[in-house]
Design a protein around this motif. Structure first.
Motif, short mmCIF file in Angstrom:
data_model
loop_
_atom_site.label_atom_id
_atom_site.label_comp_id
_atom_site.label_asym_id
_atom_site.label_seq_id
_atom_site.Cartn_x
_atom_site.Cartn_y
_atom_site.Cartn_z
N ASN A 85 0.98 -1.18 -0.02
CA ASN A 85 -0.08 -0.07 -0.02
C ASN A 85 0.83 1.26 -0.08
OD1 ASN A 85 -2.59 1.37 0.39
ND2 ASN A 85 -1.85 1.86 2.28
N ASP A 86 1.86 1.20 0.82
CA ASP A 86 2.83 2.50 1.05
C ASP A 86 3.67 2.73 -0.45
OD1 ASP A 86 1.94 2.74 3.59
OD2 ASP A 86 3.69 1.83 4.33
N THR A 87 3.92 1.60 -1.04
CA THR A 87 4.67 1.87 -2.15
C THR A 87 3.81 2.03 -3.30
OG1 THR A 87 6.31 -0.31 -1.81
CG2 THR A 87 6.11 0.48 -3.78
N GLY A 88 2.71 1.78 -3.36
CA GLY A 88 1.51 2.14 -4.26
C GLY A 88 1.22 3.70 -4.19
N VAL A 89 1.23 4.25 -2.96
CA VAL A 89 1.18 5.45 -2.86
C VAL A 89 2.15 6.30 -3.13
CG1 VAL A 89 0.91 7.36 -1.11
CG2 VAL A 89 -0.61 5.10 -0.89
N LYS A 90 3.48 5.81 -2.93
CA LYS A 90 4.94 6.54 -3.31
C LYS A 90 4.84 6.44 -5.08
CE LYS A 90 9.64 5.72 -3.35
NZ LYS A 90 10.78 5.10 -3.06
N LEU A 91 4.45 5.51 -5.63
CA LEU A 91 4.31 5.22 -6.99
C LEU A 91 3.39 6.44 -7.66
CD1 LEU A 91 5.77 3.59 -9.26
CD2 LEU A 91 4.01 2.15 -9.14
N THR A 92 2.20 6.60 -7.09
CA THR A 92 1.47 7.58 -7.55
C THR A 92 1.85 8.87 -7.54
OG1 THR A 92 -0.61 6.19 -6.99
CG2 THR A 92 -0.96 8.44 -7.38
N ALA A 93 2.35 9.28 -6.52
CA ALA A 93 3.14 10.62 -6.12
C ALA A 93 4.30 10.87 -7.29
CB ALA A 93 3.75 10.78 -4.79
N LEU A 94 5.13 9.62 -7.65
CA LEU A 94 6.22 9.74 -8.45
C LEU A 94 5.66 10.03 -9.80
CD1 LEU A 94 8.54 7.16 -7.26
CD2 LEU A 94 9.11 9.50 -7.08
N GLY A 95 4.37 9.33 -10.07
CA GLY A 95 3.76 9.62 -11.54
C GLY A 95 3.41 11.29 -11.49
N ARG A 96 2.87 11.68 -10.37
CA ARG A 96 2.59 12.98 -10.33
C ARG A 96 3.51 13.89 -10.90
NH1 ARG A 96 -1.47 11.55 -6.65
NH2 ARG A 96 0.23 12.58 -4.99
N GLU A 97 4.59 13.71 -10.00
CA GLU A 97 5.78 14.64 -10.27
C GLU A 97 6.61 14.37 -11.49
OE1 GLU A 97 10.47 14.41 -8.16
OE2 GLU A 97 8.72 13.23 -7.15
N ARG A 98 6.50 13.14 -12.09
CA ARG A 98 6.84 13.23 -13.44
C ARG A 98 6.24 13.98 -14.71
NH1 ARG A 98 7.79 6.99 -16.37
NH2 ARG A 98 8.81 7.81 -18.15
N GLU A 99 4.77 13.89 -14.33
CA GLU A 99 4.03 14.66 -15.15
C GLU A 99 4.37 16.32 -15.24
OE1 GLU A 99 0.13 13.95 -14.29
OE2 GLU A 99 0.09 11.82 -15.19
N GLN A 100 4.82 16.79 -14.03
CA GLN A 100 5.07 18.36 -13.73
C GLN A 100 6.33 18.58 -14.54
OE1 GLN A 100 4.71 18.54 -9.69
NE2 GLN A 100 2.53 19.04 -9.47
N LEU A 101 7.03 17.47 -14.12
CA LEU A 101 8.61 17.46 -14.61
C LEU A 101 8.64 17.84 -16.36
CD1 LEU A 101 10.83 15.48 -12.04
CD2 LEU A 101 10.81 18.09 -12.61
N THR A 102 7.92 16.95 -16.81
CA THR A 102 7.99 16.70 -18.19
C THR A 102 7.62 17.88 -18.73
OG1 THR A 102 7.57 14.35 -17.99
CG2 THR A 102 7.08 15.23 -20.14
N ALA A 103 6.10 18.56 -18.20
CA ALA A 103 5.61 19.68 -18.73
C ALA A 103 6.48 20.97 -18.50
CB ALA A 103 4.45 20.08 -17.84
N THR A 104 7.52 21.08 -17.30
CA THR A 104 8.42 22.00 -17.21
C THR A 104 9.51 21.93 -18.33
OG1 THR A 104 7.86 21.89 -15.14
CG2 THR A 104 10.00 23.01 -15.78
N VAL A 105 9.91 20.80 -18.56
CA VAL A 105 11.12 20.41 -19.39
C VAL A 105 10.53 20.98 -20.90
CG1 VAL A 105 12.28 18.69 -20.83
CG2 VAL A 105 12.28 18.72 -18.21
N ASN A 106 9.25 20.31 -21.31
CA ASN A 106 8.73 20.76 -22.61
C ASN A 106 8.64 22.43 -23.10
OD1 ASN A 106 8.65 18.21 -23.42
ND2 ASN A 106 6.45 18.20 -22.75
N LYS A 107 8.26 23.41 -21.89
CA LYS A 107 8.13 24.49 -21.82
C LYS A 107 9.52 25.11 -22.08
CE LYS A 107 6.44 28.55 -19.05
NZ LYS A 107 5.63 28.81 -17.57
N GLN A 108 10.53 24.68 -21.12
CA GLN A 108 11.81 25.27 -21.49
C GLN A 108 12.49 24.85 -22.73
OE1 GLN A 108 13.63 23.46 -17.81
NE2 GLN A 108 13.52 25.09 -16.63
#
Length: 496
Positions: free
Chosen positions: A82-105
């Motif tokens: 359960n804890d690892t699933g929550v961590k994986l979800t948070a990492l997925g959201r972080e990855r989406e934000q980073l990808t959007a920032t990189v594309n903008k830059q």
């Protein structure tokens, strides 16, 4: 081309390597090794004086311990999953934000390169040699510098974000590996649990008559109670010894800290004195040079006038500050060069010692006594036997037996630390919690032990599941309270 190079640098293959979960699990197991060795020796010492070697409950011991360990592992793995699933979800959201920032830059960098190309990308040397108005040249050079700085900052930020994307990908891969590792362990533990349950059922069927006969023997009951008393007494001594050792270690650490502080203060004072002496020597040298300069000027004036005139001491010449000319803009006033002083070296702090598993209580002395009459029941069920009740021809009960379904969660009645978590003849899978102030709560006949020795628990935490281990006829929980090693009636303390 630059964007392509950066993208190529960001890709990295993930090789097989141990997960963070595996490393943490190994460290936790290593911490418990010392305590487990002590408790194993304690159990061996308690059983060494007993002559009975054919107790039917002992035949069940290995199987009941294996069932307890498998159930505990399954529960731990479910929580980790359960804890690892929550961590994986948070990492997925972080990855989406980073990808959007990189594309903008990347878009911003492309726009800058396009504008620079449209502007002609004039060379600085060509601009300087053009013979144009110096003010315009200076302005254009400044603008070019600003653009270059903006590009450099954008590139640096882009590199940092690409590195963050790569780190995020590694963490996602590690989390996925951990989930797969957990799933495999769950499959193994479930297979082991099914196997051990079948083995225990077969053993119970073959030993049932012998178990009934042995439970009726008063001698066995007395030996069980003596065994429990010896265990609690020796645990109390171990806890006292460790508390004394921890107090001595704390005093030693405080003394070492005081010595380090005194040594640091002495070193700081010595460094300050040396710095003061260096400054005094520098001032003396400066005064000597100034005096020599004044004498030289006086001799020159004397030689020019041909006679000695009383000279007033000339003020010491103030050295001109070093200047640094800006090669881009000569119209600006010169800038004074900054003299950077090297920082004093900071002494390295000692690495903190790795935490060790402890038998010390997780609650202060007096905390448990203040809860008299306010403690919640360890589980919901029918109280079949109360403290002091007669047990046939044997001694009176020193605890309570609460009937409950197999697998029902058993909860700690108050905050404390687990000091025993293993199988004990007569009590099956047994867990003991020390609450400080020489108070202990005892939970026996469990199906599974969910906490390990050294674990701190809070009131209401699930520490085991009810069962009928140890050869008990009914499923439930055997519960005791002890103070200074002696059992007392829980009825006045716990709300059943």
């Amino acid at each position: 081309m630059l964007c392509l190079a950066l993208l190529l640098c960001s890709g990295a293959a993930h090789g097989a390597k141990p997960t963070e979960r595996s490393k943490q699990k190994a460290a936790a197991e290593a911490q418990r090794a010392g305590l487990q060795q002590k408790l194993t020796a304690l159990k061996r010492d308690i059983s060494a004086t007993e002559s009975a070697k054919d107790d039917a409950a002992d035949t069940l011991a290995e199987s009941e311990e294996a069932i307890s360990n498998a159930n505990r592992s399954l529960r731990d793995l479910a929580q980790e999953q359960n804890d690892t699933g929550v961590k994986l979800t948070a990492l997925g959201r972080e990855r989406e934000q980073l990808t959007a920032t990189v594309n903008k830059q990347k878009g911003q960098l492309s726009e800058l390169l396009r504008e620079q190309y449209v502007a002609g990308n004039e060379d600085r040397i060509k601009l300087l040699l053009s013979g144009d108005n110096p003010n315009r040249i200076n302005r254009d050079l400044q603008l070019m510098a600003y653009v270059s700085q903006a590009q450099a900052r954008l590139l640096e930020s882009l590199r940092a974000n690409l590195a963050a994307v790569e780190k995020n990908q590694a963490e996602v891969q590690n989390a996925k590996d951990e989930l797969e590792e957990i799933a495999q362990e769950e499959r193994d533990q479930k297979a082991l649990l099914v196997q051990e349950k079948a083995r225990r059922a077969a053993l119970l069927a073959s030993l049932s008559q012998r178990l009934v006969a042995q439970r009726k023997e008063a001698g066995n009951v007395e030996r069980d109670e003596q065994r429990m008393g010896n265990l609690v007494d020796k645990l109390g001594k171990m806890i006292a010894e460790q508390a004394a050792a921890e107090a001595a270690e704390k005093k030693r650490q405080e003394l070492l800290a005081a010595q380090r502080a005194a040594a640091k203060a002495a070193a700081d004072a010595k460094a300050a004195e040396e710095k003061r002496q260096r400054l005094a020597a520098a001032r003396a040298k400066a005064e000597a040079r100034a005096q020599a300069e004044r004498e030289r000027i006086a001799r020159e004036q004397q030689n020019k006038s041909g006679k000695i005139k009383p000279q007033t001491p000339a003020p010491a010449p103030v050295p001109a500050p070093a200047v640094k000319l800006d090669p881009i803009d000569n119209d600006e006033p010169p800038q004074v060069a900054k003299v950077e002083s090297k920082p004093e070296p900071v002494p390295a702090k000692p690495e903190p010692a790795a935490p060790r598993a402890s038998l010390g209580p997780a609650a202060p002395d007096g905390a448990f006594a203040s809860l008299k009459g306010k403690l919640g029941a360890p589980l919901a069920g029918k109280v079949e036997v109360r403290f002091g009740s007669k047990r046939g021809d044997g001694p009176a009960w020193k605890g309570m037996f609460i009937r409950a379904g197999e697998g029902t969660d058993v909860h700690a009645i108050a905050a404390g630390r687990v000091v025993f978590s293993a199988w004990l003849r007569g009590f099956g899978n047994l867990i003991i919690v020390d609450h400080g102030g020489q108070y202990m709560s005892i939970y026996g006949n469990n199906q599974s032990l969910l906490k390990r020795v050294g674990d701190a628990v809070k009131a209401g935490d699930a520490i085991s599941t009810a069962g009928n281990s140890g050869g008990n006829e009914e499923s439930g929980l055997y519960f005791e309270l002890r103070y200074q090693g002696r059992a007392f009636d829980p009825a006045g303390w716990v709300r059943f």
